[in-house]
Design a protein around this motif. Structure first.
Motif, PDB file in Angstrom:
ATOM      1  N   GLY A  41       0.727  -1.247   0.047  1.00 46.14           N
ATOM      2  CA  GLY A  41       0.095   0.202  -0.019  1.00 46.14           C
ATOM      3  C   GLY A  41       0.920   1.190   0.021  1.00 46.14           C
ATOM      4  N   GLY A  42       2.204   1.139   0.202  1.00 49.24           N
ATOM      5  CA  GLY A  42       2.858   2.212   0.258  1.00 49.24           C
ATOM      6  C   GLY A  42       3.663   3.038   1.136  1.00 49.24           C
ATOM      7  N   ARG A  43       3.136   2.471   2.457  1.00 48.04           N
ATOM      8  CA  ARG A  43       3.470   3.198   3.776  1.00 48.04           C
ATOM      9  C   ARG A  43       3.521   2.057   4.759  1.00 48.04           C
ATOM     10  NH1 ARG A  43       5.427   8.184   4.623  1.00 48.04           N
ATOM     11  NH2 ARG A  43       4.626   9.796   3.010  1.00 48.04           N
ATOM     12  N   PRO A  44       4.384   1.788   5.778  1.00 46.69           N
ATOM     13  CA  PRO A  44       5.530   2.795   5.883  1.00 46.69           C
ATOM     14  C   PRO A  44       6.463   2.735   4.773  1.00 46.69           C
ATOM     15  CG  PRO A  44       5.288   1.763   7.843  1.00 46.69           C
ATOM     16  CD  PRO A  44       4.450   1.023   6.869  1.00 46.69           C
ATOM     17  N   HIS A  45       7.424   3.896   4.371  1.00 46.42           N
ATOM     18  CA  HIS A  45       8.393   3.777   3.503  1.00 46.42           C
ATOM     19  C   HIS A  45       9.456   2.737   4.054  1.00 46.42           C
ATOM     20  CE1 HIS A  45       7.253   7.609   1.398  1.00 46.42           C
ATOM     21  NE2 HIS A  45       6.313   6.817   1.266  1.00 46.42           N
ATOM     22  N   ALA A  46      10.331   2.490   2.947  1.00 49.66           N
ATOM     23  CA  ALA A  46      11.485   1.608   3.237  1.00 49.66           C
ATOM     24  C   ALA A  46      12.497   2.005   4.246  1.00 49.66           C
ATOM     25  CB  ALA A  46      12.242   1.019   2.153  1.00 49.66           C
ATOM     26  N   GLU A  47      12.645   3.316   4.462  1.00 55.48           N
ATOM     27  CA  GLU A  47      13.595   3.800   5.352  1.00 55.48           C
ATOM     28  C   GLU A  47      13.080   3.932   6.541  1.00 55.48           C
ATOM     29  OE1 GLU A  47      14.236   6.197   1.355  1.00 55.48           O
ATOM     30  OE2 GLU A  47      12.558   5.298   2.320  1.00 55.48           O
ATOM     31  N   ALA A  48      11.783   4.285   6.869  1.00 55.07           N
ATOM     32  CA  ALA A  48      11.301   4.269   8.246  1.00 55.07           C
ATOM     33  C   ALA A  48      11.235   2.945   8.857  1.00 55.07           C
ATOM     34  CB  ALA A  48       9.690   4.902   7.910  1.00 55.07           C
ATOM     35  N   ILE A  49      10.911   2.048   7.849  1.00 51.23           N
ATOM     36  CA  ILE A  49      10.856   0.609   8.478  1.00 51.23           C
ATOM     37  C   ILE A  49      12.454   0.170   9.037  1.00 51.23           C
ATOM     38  CG2 ILE A  49      10.752  -2.093   7.898  1.00 51.23           C
ATOM     39  CD1 ILE A  49       8.371  -1.034   6.089  1.00 51.23           C
ATOM     40  N   ALA A  50      13.311   0.715   8.182  1.00 52.42           N
ATOM     41  CA  ALA A  50      14.711   0.090   8.621  1.00 52.42           C
ATOM     42  C   ALA A  50      15.182   0.875   9.885  1.00 52.42           C
ATOM     43  CB  ALA A  50      15.670   0.280   7.460  1.00 52.42           C
ATOM     44  N   LEU A  51      14.646   2.264   9.849  1.00 47.90           N
ATOM     45  CA  LEU A  51      15.205   3.007  11.227  1.00 47.90           C
ATOM     46  C   LEU A  51      14.554   2.681  12.240  1.00 47.90           C
ATOM     47  CD1 LEU A  51      15.008   6.582   9.370  1.00 47.90           C
ATOM     48  CD2 LEU A  51      17.256   5.299  10.205  1.00 47.90           C
ATOM     49  N   ALA A  52      13.375   2.154  12.181  1.00 47.66           N
ATOM     50  CA  ALA A  52      12.626   1.607  13.506  1.00 47.66           C
ATOM     51  C   ALA A  52      13.404   0.394  13.794  1.00 47.66           C
ATOM     52  CB  ALA A  52      11.093   1.248  12.904  1.00 47.66           C
ATOM     53  N   GLU A  53      13.754  -0.427  12.957  1.00 44.74           N
ATOM     54  CA  GLU A  53      14.384  -1.637  13.482  1.00 44.74           C
ATOM     55  C   GLU A  53      15.555  -1.372  13.917  1.00 44.74           C
ATOM     56  OE1 GLU A  53      16.515  -5.313  11.291  1.00 44.74           O
ATOM     57  OE2 GLU A  53      14.422  -4.800  10.439  1.00 44.74           O
ATOM     58  N   ALA A  54      16.495  -0.485  13.528  1.00 41.83           N
ATOM     59  CA  ALA A  54      17.795   0.067  13.902  1.00 41.83           C
ATOM     60  C   ALA A  54      17.716   0.464  15.393  1.00 41.83           C
ATOM     61  CB  ALA A  54      18.445   0.746  12.932  1.00 41.83           C
ATOM     62  N   GLY A  55      16.653   1.344  15.557  1.00 37.99           N
ATOM     63  CA  GLY A  55      16.611   2.366  16.766  1.00 37.99           C
ATOM     64  C   GLY A  55      18.017   3.017  17.123  1.00 37.99           C
ATOM     65  N   GLU A  56      18.443   3.048  18.233  1.00 42.03           N
ATOM     66  CA  GLU A  56      19.568   3.666  18.559  1.00 42.03           C
ATOM     67  C   GLU A  56      20.835   3.314  17.643  1.00 42.03           C
ATOM     68  OE1 GLU A  56      20.114   6.460  20.628  1.00 42.03           O
ATOM     69  OE2 GLU A  56      17.951   6.612  20.541  1.00 42.03           O
ATOM     70  N   ARG A  57      20.921   2.074  17.374  1.00 39.86           N
ATOM     71  CA  ARG A  57      22.043   1.596  16.608  1.00 39.86           C
ATOM     72  C   ARG A  57      22.323   2.367  15.348  1.00 39.86           C
ATOM     73  NH1 ARG A  57      21.012  -4.311  15.587  1.00 39.86           N
ATOM     74  NH2 ARG A  57      18.708  -3.610  15.295  1.00 39.86           N
ATOM     75  N   ALA A  58      21.318   3.165  14.966  1.00 38.21           N
ATOM     76  CA  ALA A  58      21.485   3.892  13.652  1.00 38.21           C
ATOM     77  C   ALA A  58      22.181   5.287  13.748  1.00 38.21           C
ATOM     78  CB  ALA A  58      19.763   4.525  13.025  1.00 38.21           C
ATOM     79  N   ARG A  59      22.450   5.677  15.039  1.00 37.02           N
ATOM     80  CA  ARG A  59      23.375   6.823  15.247  1.00 37.02           C
ATOM     81  C   ARG A  59      24.877   6.530  14.915  1.00 37.02           C
ATOM     82  NH1 ARG A  59      21.898  11.195  17.635  1.00 37.02           N
ATOM     83  NH2 ARG A  59      20.091  10.132  18.039  1.00 37.02           N
ATOM     84  N   GLY A  60      25.343   7.308  13.783  1.00 36.40           N
ATOM     85  CA  GLY A  60      26.488   7.258  13.255  1.00 36.40           C
ATOM     86  C   GLY A  60      26.813   6.163  12.087  1.00 36.40           C
ATOM     87  N   ALA A  61      25.570   5.452  11.965  1.00 33.69           N
ATOM     88  CA  ALA A  61      25.637   4.472  10.969  1.00 33.69           C
ATOM     89  C   ALA A  61      25.557   5.167   9.287  1.00 33.69           C
ATOM     90  CB  ALA A  61      24.656   3.537  10.797  1.00 33.69           C
ATOM     91  N   THR A  62      25.267   4.179   8.117  1.00 30.20           N
ATOM     92  CA  THR A  62      25.138   4.263   6.992  1.00 30.20           C
ATOM     93  C   THR A  62      23.727   3.971   6.501  1.00 30.20           C
ATOM     94  OG1 THR A  62      27.504   4.606   6.605  1.00 30.20           O
ATOM     95  CG2 THR A  62      26.061   4.294   4.674  1.00 30.20           C
ATOM     96  N   LEU A  63      22.966   4.968   5.921  1.00 30.06           N
ATOM     97  CA  LEU A  63      21.750   4.192   5.321  1.00 30.06           C
ATOM     98  C   LEU A  63      21.991   4.131   3.982  1.00 30.06           C
ATOM     99  CD1 LEU A  63      18.177   5.182   6.334  1.00 30.06           C
ATOM    100  CD2 LEU A  63      19.030   5.626   3.923  1.00 30.06           C
TER     101      LEU A  63
END
Length: 318
Positions: A41-63
């Motif tokens: 259906g188009g939502r959530p977007h891919a980036e939103a899903i990946a960021l939610a899964e990563a949580g705090e581990r996203a800080r300093g990481a590469t998307l």
């Protein structure tokens, strides 16, 4: 990027009217922290899903994403650019710039202005192919249209009586079902509907829910459970379809080819000779062999059990 493309490709046929984007988040050690693909259906977007899964581990990481993160806010969800800035992502690698005028470079510009390292172009060709339907709809205002044909060696689709079940073998038919799973809509003509009463669903284990919407090309009365197209040109009103699969008989194939609305042909050729029988395509407006050359290019060819698949794409300027 290869993993992001794989994720996005797997979502093809489920995300319209949005693109089927794939995204991964990579840590400092090069390991993948999180994955995402545009949801049905188009939502959530891919980036939103990946960021939610990563949580705090996203800080300093590469998307890593197959398409520039969106920069426009919507009632259906936040802008991915905002989410990236809030997450602390240090670097973004995007394969393609978003052609949607609501973003079109502005997402990457905002990220750069905020100090996020941005790279554009890695995996562009593969990402472009994975989102070919959505990209073509952005450019031409209609879905990418694939014509499926199952033929004998001598180019027939049925006996003179109309019998055509089955020209191809099980492996080719399974591949057709996989193609159906990656299309938003499947279309036949009224002749096919009346002769075969086709289900046009996906009958592969685990993919049954991926059956596309059904459409009928006909100027006659509407049929319950089918969306109606009165003419091939009606595809321009399908604003929530990225990929359309045409599986009709000769009349339907001819109509779409004559209107020059076919972008891709899947030709399943069986090792049989029928002789006198029904042709796959009728007159499409060509009066000289020279006019037929240069229109199509072979993109793929492979064996599917006893049959042969040939894939052709329409050559269009620009």
């Amino acid at each position: 990027m290869a993993e992001a493309v794989r994720l996005g490709s797997a979502a093809q046929g489920t995300t319209a009217p949005n693109p089927n984007v794939g995204c991964v988040i990579v840590g400092a050690d090069g390991a993948i922290i999180a994955r995402g693909a545009t949801a049905p259906g188009g939502r959530p977007h891919a980036e939103a899903i990946a960021l939610a899964e990563a949580g705090e581990r996203a800080r300093g990481a590469t998307l890593v994403t197959t398409l520039e993160p969106c920069n426009h806010r919507s009632q259906r969800g936040p802008a991915c650019t905002d989410l990236i800035l809030e997450s602390g992502i240090a670097r973004v690698i995007a394969a393609l710039e978003d052609p949607d005028p609501r973003t079109h470079g502005e997402g990457l510009a905002r990220l750069r202005a905020a100090g996020v390292a941005v790279e554009l172009g890695t995996g562009a060709e593969e990402s472009r192919e994975s989102m070919a339907g959505w990209l073509l709809r952005q450019k031409l205002g209609r879905p990418r249209i694939t014509l499926k044909l199952a033929l004998s060696i001598d180019g027939k689709i049925a006996l003179p009586s109309g019998e055509s079940k089955w020209i191809t073998g099980e492996d080719a038919r399974a591949h057709v079902h996989l193609e159906r799973a990656h299309h938003d809509m499947i279309l036949v003509g009224r002749g096919t509907l009346q002769a075969d009463s086709p289900r046009l669903d996906v009958r592969l284990p685990g993919l049954e829910e991926r059956s596309p919407r059904r459409a009928l090309l006909s100027r006659g009365e509407a049929v319950a459970g089918w969306e109606m197209l009165r003419a091939p040109e009606d595809v321009f009103r399908l604003h929530d379809v990225n990929d359309l699969l045409v599986e009709g008989g000769s009349a339907t194939a001819t109509a779409f080819l004559a209107a020059d609305l076919v972008d891709r042909i899947l030709l399943y050729r069986a090792p049989i000779i029928i002789g006198e029988g029904r042709q796959s395509v009728g007159y499409i407006g060509l009066d000289a062999i020279g006019d037929a050359h240069g229109r199509w290019v072979a993109r793929d060819g492979r064996s599917l059990g006893i049959d042969r698949l040939e894939v052709y794409e329409r050559v269009r300027e620009g």
